[in-house]
Design an enzyme around this catalytic site. Structure first.
Site, mmCIF file in Angstrom:
data_model
loop_
_atom_site.group_PDB
_atom_site.id
_atom_site.type_symbol
_atom_site.label_atom_id
_atom_site.label_comp_id
_atom_site.label_asym_id
_atom_site.label_seq_id
_atom_site.Cartn_x
_atom_site.Cartn_y
_atom_site.Cartn_z
ATOM 1 N N CYS A 366 0.833 -1.208 0.000
ATOM 2 C CA CYS A 366 0.000 0.000 0.000
ATOM 3 C C CYS A 366 0.866 1.255 0.000
ATOM 4 C CB CYS A 366 -0.992 -0.037 1.159
ATOM 5 S SG CYS A 366 -2.428 0.989 0.819
ATOM 6 N N HIS A 488 -3.786 -4.989 0.228
ATOM 7 C CA HIS A 488 -3.161 -5.534 1.444
ATOM 8 C C HIS A 488 -3.349 -7.052 1.471
ATOM 9 C CE1 HIS A 488 -2.584 -1.709 3.709
ATOM 10 N NE2 HIS A 488 -3.588 -1.297 2.964
ATOM 11 N N GLU A 490 -2.108 -9.143 3.290
ATOM 12 C CA GLU A 490 -2.070 -9.678 4.666
ATOM 13 C C GLU A 490 -3.456 -9.851 5.280
ATOM 14 O OE1 GLU A 490 -0.575 -6.969 3.599
ATOM 15 O OE2 GLU A 490 -1.121 -5.215 4.787
HETATM 16 N N1 GLN Z 1 -1.836 6.727 2.941
HETATM 17 C C1 GLN Z 1 -1.941 5.979 1.709
HETATM 18 C C2 GLN Z 1 -3.305 6.148 1.061
HETATM 19 O O1 GLN Z 1 -4.246 6.532 1.714
HETATM 20 C C3 GLN Z 1 -1.642 4.523 1.942
HETATM 21 C C4 GLN Z 1 -2.656 3.843 2.799
HETATM 22 C C5 GLN Z 1 -2.171 2.534 3.386
HETATM 23 O O2 GLN Z 1 -0.994 2.252 3.353
HETATM 24 N N2 GLN Z 1 -3.085 1.760 3.946
HETATM 25 O O3 GLN Z 1 -3.465 5.880 -0.105
#
Ligand code: GLN
Length: 519
Positions: A366, A488, A490
């Site tokens: 992410c 994600h 995970e």
């Molecule tokens: N802050 C980034 C976004 O909002 C990544 C979010 C995250 O890593 N969950 O896109």
């Protein structure tokens, strides 16, 4: 009390029943006023887990999913905020016209309704579960928990005895003399009884084994049969807990209470968890939080992949704000997790650069993908002020997702939950999954700026997974293992179903270790 292991106990009880062929679901009650965990600081509350329907929930739901291999939904996390919101909306509609709306019966009725609804929800498009675990968070005696315990008391009074079993998890500390102390258990059972609840089973959490003598003592003070006083000693790996509870005979006690057959358990889980490791690798996670609970799903996913590869994964937590590349010299892989805000990003970018230039296995998740793109744009594409729109001025190689610009606030307004990702054939990610589509979970507001995709690709970074037009995966072909995902993975990994990107990463770490010896 919090941090005692109620979530793992709940999940483990579920596993004992599941191993006996019962279909199980689980509900977590969080007595706070937030609607969900989405806006809570993970450094205080632990990781925000994301469900397939996009709900941002307590990390215990992650434990339930990992232990039970089911997909839960928003309704499986009941908070005071949700309960009150629903009752107040009903009041405004006039549903209670003429009545004074009160905690008892209106709030308690709503809680009972929420529990029943979640219990009856079909699991993964199939049937509803046969058994629903309900974990009440918080501590007996807390003001916040009162309406929930009252609702449980009412349900207990109405259901027939074999339809509900009450399990009380207590702390059994060890004193300076090394003796186990039953006093906290005596007091919390007393507090429960004052609320009209008598536990059927006590699970004592302790650093030591709770022996027969202590069990008899707890039994004498609480009227819980000694056989139903269960020793839950701390173990090195949470996935061993079901096995420990199995040895304690907890399944038999529960089955007796519920008047269901104590079937012969499937022991596959126990076999899986008891295997020995033949390799060891060290992975660095660069984070700004300094507490591991923030990244519990990542930690667990590394463990799941490690088990599948007989490899123990040790994690070295590095502070992003005090980054020093020398701390990476002897690690086998570098992982940049998700995150929000500017703090610590420069350290993470340096770590990615180190991984890229020194050909060390890199997994970006992410924010990790976004910073990978920023790093590549700065140091390969030659845009020194490349950054993400989230971090302030500069050239925005990462921008806000268009329809998220004018979100009416921060709660539940990100791109959240399941998305179908198309994986480009012949790429590393498609190889890892062994197919060209996958469903994974999102939690982000920003994305790779489409205007820079072709320049970045021309410079060598390849985008190998997409959700519609949106970048989901990037890889670096000329590197032993450089993989980053916008989703994600995970959130969908479990011991029985390890996540492919994590398997690829741990396998690459293993290889790195072998070639490091040669170096
Ligand atoms: N802050 C980034 C976004 O909002 C990544 C979010 C995250 O890593 N969950 O896109």
């Amino acid at each position: 009390m919090s941090g005692l292991g109620k979530g793992i106990t709940t999940a483990s009880i579920g596993r004992l029943l599941k191993n006996r062929g019962y279909e199980v679901t689980a509900v977590k009650i969080d007595p706070y006023l937030n609607i969900d965990a989405g806006t809570m600081n993970p450094a205080q509350h632990g990781e925000v887990f994301v469900l397939s329907d996009g709900a941002e929930v307590d990390l215990d739901l992650g434990n339930y999913e990992r232990f039970l291999d089911i997909n839960l939904k928003s309704i499986h996390n009941i908070t005071t905020g949700k309960v009150y919101k629903s009752v107040i909306e009903k009041e405004r509609r006039g549903d209670f016209l003429g009545t004074t709306v009160q905690i008892i019966p209106h709030i308690t009725d709503e809680i009972r309704h929420c529990i029943s609804r979640a219990a009856q929800e079909e699991i993964d498009g199939g049937r509803a579960a046969e058994i629903c675990l309900v974990e009440v968070g918080g501590t007996v005696g807390d003001i916040e928990s009162m309406p929930f315990l009252e609702a449980i008391r009412q349900m207990h009074g109405e259901l027939s005895p074999q339809d509900m079993v009450l399990v009380h998890v207590t702390l059994v500390p060890v004193d300076a003399m090394g003796d186990l102390k039953t006093k906290p258990t005596q007091h919390s059972v007393k507090a429960l009884r004052e609320l009209g609840l008598q536990p059927d089973i006590i699970v004592g959490r302790s650093s030591e084994v709770i022996g027969p003598q202590t069990k008899r003592k707890i039994s004498a003070f609480t009227d819980v049969p000694a056989k139903a006083v269960i020793s839950a000693q701390s173990v090195p790996d949470i996935y061993q807990v079901p096995m420990e509870l199995e040895k304690e005979g907890l399944a038999e006690v529960i089955c007796n209470y519920l008047a269901i057959e104590n079937r012969e358990p499937d022991t596959e889980w126990y076999r899986l968890i008891s295997q020995d490791y033949t390799n060891r690798v060290t992975v660095a996670i660069i984070s700004k939080y300094g507490i591991e609970d923030v990244y519990i799903s990542i930690k667990e996913s590394l463990k799941h992949a490690g088990r599948a590869l007989s490899t123990e994964v040790n994690i070295r937590w590095l502070d992003a704000e005090a980054f020093d590349h020398r701390d990476l010299a002897d690690v086998d892989g570098i992982l940049i997790p998700g995150g929000f805000g500017e703090r610590g990003i420069e350290g993470k970018i340096q770590a990615i650069r180190y991984a890229r230039e020194n050909k060390r296995p890199f997994l970006g998740l992410c924010l990790g993908l976004q910073l990978g793109v920023v790093e590549y744009a700065r140091h390969v594409l030659g845009i020194p002020d490349a950054t993400s729109e989230e971090m302030g001025p500069g050239t925005h190689v990462i921008t806000i997702i268009p329809d998220h610009e004018n979100a009416p606030g921060l709660g539940g307004t990100m791109c959240l939950g399941d998305c179908t990702v198309t994986l480009r054939e012949g790429t590393m990610i498609a190889d890892l999954y062994g197919r060209t589509t996958t469903v994974e979970r999102h939690r982000h507001r920003y994305e790779v700026n489409p205007e820079f995709i072709s320049d970045l690709e021309d410079a060598g970074l390849t985008f190998t997974g997409f959700c519609g037009e949106r970048v989901e995966v990037c890889e670096l072909p000329d590197h032993p293992f450089y993989l980053a995902t916008q989703f994600h993975p995970e959130f969908k990994s479990s011991p029985t179903n390890p996540s492919p990107p994590y398997i690829g990463f741990v396998a690459a770490c293993k290889k790195n270790k072998i070639s490091a010896r040669a170096r």
